[in-house]
Design a protein around this motif. Structure first.
Motif, short mmCIF file in Angstrom:
data_model
loop_
_atom_site.label_atom_id
_atom_site.label_comp_id
_atom_site.label_asym_id
_atom_site.label_seq_id
_atom_site.Cartn_x
_atom_site.Cartn_y
_atom_site.Cartn_z
N VAL A 104 0.80 -1.29 0.20
CA VAL A 104 0.10 0.08 0.10
C VAL A 104 0.86 1.39 -0.02
N ASP A 105 0.32 2.02 -0.65
CA ASP A 105 0.97 3.67 -0.47
C ASP A 105 0.55 4.29 0.70
N ALA A 106 1.43 4.41 1.87
CA ALA A 106 1.00 4.87 3.07
C ALA A 106 0.67 6.49 2.97
N ALA A 107 1.04 7.14 1.82
CA ALA A 107 0.74 8.51 1.96
C ALA A 107 -0.57 8.67 1.34
N THR A 108 -1.32 7.70 1.12
CA THR A 108 -2.82 7.96 0.35
C THR A 108 -3.98 7.36 1.33
N LEU A 109 -3.71 6.99 2.52
CA LEU A 109 -4.39 6.60 3.34
C LEU A 109 -5.09 7.40 4.64
N SER A 110 -4.74 8.53 4.40
CA SER A 110 -5.53 9.33 5.29
C SER A 110 -7.16 9.39 5.13
N ALA A 111 -7.60 9.64 6.40
CA ALA A 111 -9.40 9.72 6.26
C ALA A 111 -9.79 10.69 5.12
N GLY A 112 -10.56 10.12 4.48
CA GLY A 112 -11.21 10.78 3.36
C GLY A 112 -10.56 10.87 1.94
N ASP A 113 -9.24 10.15 1.93
CA ASP A 113 -8.56 10.07 0.78
C ASP A 113 -9.22 9.06 0.02
N GLU A 114 -9.37 9.24 -1.24
CA GLU A 114 -9.85 8.03 -2.05
C GLU A 114 -8.99 6.72 -2.05
N GLY A 115 -7.61 7.25 -2.06
CA GLY A 115 -6.80 5.76 -2.05
C GLY A 115 -7.17 5.08 -1.01
N LEU A 116 -7.61 5.52 0.12
CA LEU A 116 -7.85 4.71 1.34
C LEU A 116 -9.24 3.67 1.03
N ARG A 117 -10.26 4.43 0.22
CA ARG A 117 -11.22 3.42 0.01
C ARG A 117 -10.79 2.48 -0.94
N HIS A 118 -10.10 2.68 -2.08
CA HIS A 118 -9.59 1.75 -2.92
C HIS A 118 -8.66 0.69 -2.52
N THR A 119 -7.98 1.06 -1.62
CA THR A 119 -7.03 -0.04 -0.86
C THR A 119 -7.69 -0.95 -0.03
#
Ligand code: GTP
Ligand code: MG
Length: 254
Positions: free
Chosen positions: A109-124
């Motif tokens: 995972v890209d730990a820089a895209t996992l903040s709350a509200g980041d769409e990267g979090l939802r995708h991951t």
């Protein structure tokens, strides 16, 4: 024993995870010892024969003498990189449903895209949820090789720790657990709305982890012999790669 190919007999480690998380960069680093100058988004899986770096001892070798010639062979493994793009994930799934001496899965995972509200979090979380559910349901599989997978260790590699926006591993873990809880709830609502599995409790099979729990925890996967660990590092970055925890994890699985 007849062996069709030398490669298939090697223990293998599978790299999966969303697009751009650093899987191909990791494969290049582990294969060559230096990180790639540039990678392109992957369209097809690639595999590379890798060796544990000197100093890391595979757990199966712990009680062998250093002079034992089988030592070297056992330190080799096959690392399989898969494309993260949503439309190409069948490649990753094929490696799980038709495993070749699979010893573990590294979910990058890209730990820089996992903040709350980041769409990267939802995708991951979406992708990870689906992978974990497939593993949870593997005992129902018609494929003998999948059924035969007893324990499946999963390493969530929290990559890109060199970026200042990257979350530390502990937060990567809790953010993903929280987001997977949401994915799980919305999937089950979808099933209820469509009327599937209402009477026959068929939807239980689609529920990840502990039935009745409101919060998903990776620990709930242990019931299904899926052991999840999270640890941080980075493949690229100015100060050089930090991948020792990931190497250690692999060495314990070989
Ligand atoms: P797909 O093939 O699309 O699934 O992506 P991938 O997971 O293979 O990602 P890839 O290895 O191509 O890396 C994507 C981008 O992230 C590249 O520009 C890499 O240089 C960069 N990258 C990978 N690891 C790191 C890291 O640890 N830190 C930083 N800062 N950048 C990284
Ligand atoms: Mg790639």
């Amino acid at each position: 024993v007849f062996r069709a190919s030398g490669l298939t007999t090697l223990p293998s480690i599978l790299l999966i995870g969303p697009s751009g998380s650093g899987k191909t960069s990791l494969l290049t680093l582990f294969e060559r010892g230096t990180s790639a100058a540039q990678t392109h988004t992957s369209q097809a899986p690639i595999s590379a024969e890798c060796h544990l770096p000197v100093g890391t001892l595979a757990s199966s070798n712990k009680y062998r003498s250093v002079n034992d010639p089988t030592n070297r062979a056992h330190k080799k493994f096959l690392l399989i990189d898969t494309p993260g793009h949503g439309k190409l994930r069948h490649h990753a799934l094929a490696n799980i449903t038709n495993p070749q001496n699979l010893k573990g899965i590294i979910f990058v995972v890209d730990a820089a895209t996992l903040s709350a509200g980041d769409e990267g979090l939802r995708h991951t979380a979406d992708y990870l949820h689906d992978i974990l559910l497939i593993l949870q349901k593997r005992t129902e599989s018609k494929n003998k090789a999948v059924k035969a997978l007893k324990e499946i260790p999963i390493l969530i590699a929290a990559n890109k720790g060199d970026l200042f926006t990257a979350l530390p591993a502990s937060l990567v873990k809790s953010s993903l657990e929280m987001e997977i809880s949401k994915v799980r709830a919305s999937r089950s609502k979808g099933l209820l709305d469509s009327g599937i599995g209402m009477e026959d409790e068929g939807d239980r099979d689609e529920w990840l982890g502990e039935v009745g729990s409101t919060e998903f925890r990776f620990k709930q996967m242990e019931e299904f012999d899926v052991v999840v660990e999270v640890s941080g590092g980075n493949v690229a970055g100015g100060e050089g790669a930090v991948v020792d925890k990931w190497w250690a994890w692999i060495s314990e699985r070989l």
